[in-house]
Design an enzyme around this catalytic site. Structure first.
Site, short mmCIF file in Angstrom:
data_model
loop_
_atom_site.label_atom_id
_atom_site.label_comp_id
_atom_site.label_asym_id
_atom_site.label_seq_id
_atom_site.Cartn_x
_atom_site.Cartn_y
_atom_site.Cartn_z
CG ASP A 1 29.10 59.76 -2.89
OD1 ASP A 1 29.53 60.92 -2.77
OD2 ASP A 1 28.04 59.37 -2.35
CG HIS B 1 41.11 75.30 6.73
ND1 HIS B 1 40.68 74.47 7.73
CD2 HIS B 1 40.08 75.34 5.84
CE1 HIS B 1 39.46 74.04 7.47
NE2 HIS B 1 39.07 74.56 6.32
CB ALA C 1 36.52 77.74 1.44
CG ASP D 1 43.50 74.33 2.51
OD1 ASP D 1 44.37 75.22 2.64
OD2 ASP D 1 42.29 74.53 2.65
CB ILE E 1 33.63 70.18 -3.23
CG1 ILE E 1 33.09 71.35 -2.41
CG2 ILE E 1 35.12 70.34 -3.48
CD1 ILE E 1 33.67 71.45 -1.01
CB ALA F 1 40.83 70.92 -0.07
CB ALA F 2 37.56 67.13 2.71
NE ARG F 3 35.47 69.86 8.74
CZ ARG F 3 35.25 71.00 8.11
NH1 ARG F 3 36.14 71.44 7.21
NH2 ARG F 3 34.16 71.71 8.34
CD GLU G 1 42.52 72.98 10.02
OE1 GLU G 1 41.73 73.95 10.12
OE2 GLU G 1 42.51 72.20 9.06
#
Length: 319
Positions: free
Chosen positions: A184, A292, A295, A268, A165, A242-244, A273
């Site tokens: 990273d 969310h 995706a 997102d 991603i 938009a990951a976690r 949630e």
């Protein structure tokens, strides 16, 4: 919860926890002989457990309604294959317990990369130009001047997590002419980064106008962005996630947004949630929120269902 199959003991039992239509799941087992297909259909886990105990193959729940923890996996004594139609397994599959039970786990890495990268670009552009605020004000107050926006090509974009991603986001923002930094834990080669500059996380936060999160959630990344790191973000910066949700200390983020650093956020995903109706995030005008959906594209759905189909057919010998 519903079942189809022949009368008598079937040779194989497939339990699908995701909300897939029956005709789709049954199409995956055509030609495989005597296979009983069981759909959970949102039934409580206690009602699904007897079928999980006799399942040979299980399709996990992409909506995360059925966490398969150690206690549940220990009861899945017949299961040899668990296909989870999502990227992240955190909070839904205990991998150590699955390995101990002899269950092979297959997830769907990369299936949603293009969809999530598209949403990330949407979030960046919407936030830089305050698209939501402009729409809201035009409807409520009529035509009037608004503050100037910012161009994506003039920004430095920091990508946290440079997997499928993160690289897809990089391809998109590079097309706008933005400078890209990436962080990273793996050392990346020049071929890996394709023009992005790898730096450590704190340097990325201090130097980026837009910070977008694409790291997995692990014990080491939970609250990766805490109060101190949020305070270290650049003045006027924007945070995109938009990951976690739990990559960010959400309470600290609310305080940081109120203080204006970061200046705005596009989210997102959330610590809880669905997002509770009393969440203070809902009261902030400098936050763009979606439920969310990053995706959620037709193409991503087709890709993940094709992956699940192919894994099941290979297991049943009908590929």
């Amino acid at each position: 919860m519903s079942t189809t199959g022949s009368v008598g003991a079937p040779s194989t039992v497939l339990v699908c926890l995701s909300g897939y239509p029956r005709d789709l799941v049954e199409s995956w087992v055509v030609g495989a002989g005597d296979v009983e297909v069981v759909l959970a259909e949102g039934a409580p886990l206690a009602q699904v457990l007897p079928d999980l105990e006799r399942a040979d193959i299980v399709v996990g729940d992409a909506a995360r309604r059925y966490p398969l923890d150690a206690a549940v996996l220990a009861r899945m004594w017949r299961c040899r294959l668990l296909v989870h139609p999502a990227v992240g397994l955190d909070g839904v599959v205990d991998l150590a317990a699955a390995a101990a039970a002899g269950i092979r786990v297959v997830n769907a890495p990369g299936y949603n990369a293009e969809a999530v990268a598209d949403w990330t670009l949407l979030a960046m552009l919407t936030t830089l130009r305050d698209g939501v605020g402009a729409d809201r004000d035009l409807r409520s107050d009529g035509w009037h001047a608004r503050p100037l926006g910012r161009e994506l090509g003039a920004m430095t974009v920091g990508i946290v997590g440079f997997g499928a991603i993160g690289r897809a986001v990089h391809r998109r923002v590079r097309g706008f002419g933005a400078r890209v930094l990436c962080s990273d834990p793996r050392p990346l080669t020049a071929s890996d980064t394709e023009g992005a500059t790898q730096v450590d996380l704190d340097e990325l936060l201090a130097a980026s106008d837009l910070v977008t999160l694409h790291a997995p959630l692990t014990d080491g990344t939970r609250h990766l962005l805490d109060a101190a790191r949020l305070a270290g973000m650049r003045e006027g910066s924007v945070l995109v996630n938009a990951a976690r949700g739990e990559l960010v200390d959400e309470a600290a983020l609310v305080d940081a947004l109120r203080a204006g650093r970061p200046a705005a956020a596009a989210l997102d995903v959330f610590a809880t949630e669905p997002l509770p109706p009393f969440s203070p995030l809902l009261d902030l005008d400098n936050v763009f929120l979606t439920p969310h959906i990053a995706a959620g594209t037709q193409q991503a759905r087709q890709r993940v269902r094709a992956l699940v189909r192919d894994v099941i057919r290979a297991e049943l010998g009908t590929a």
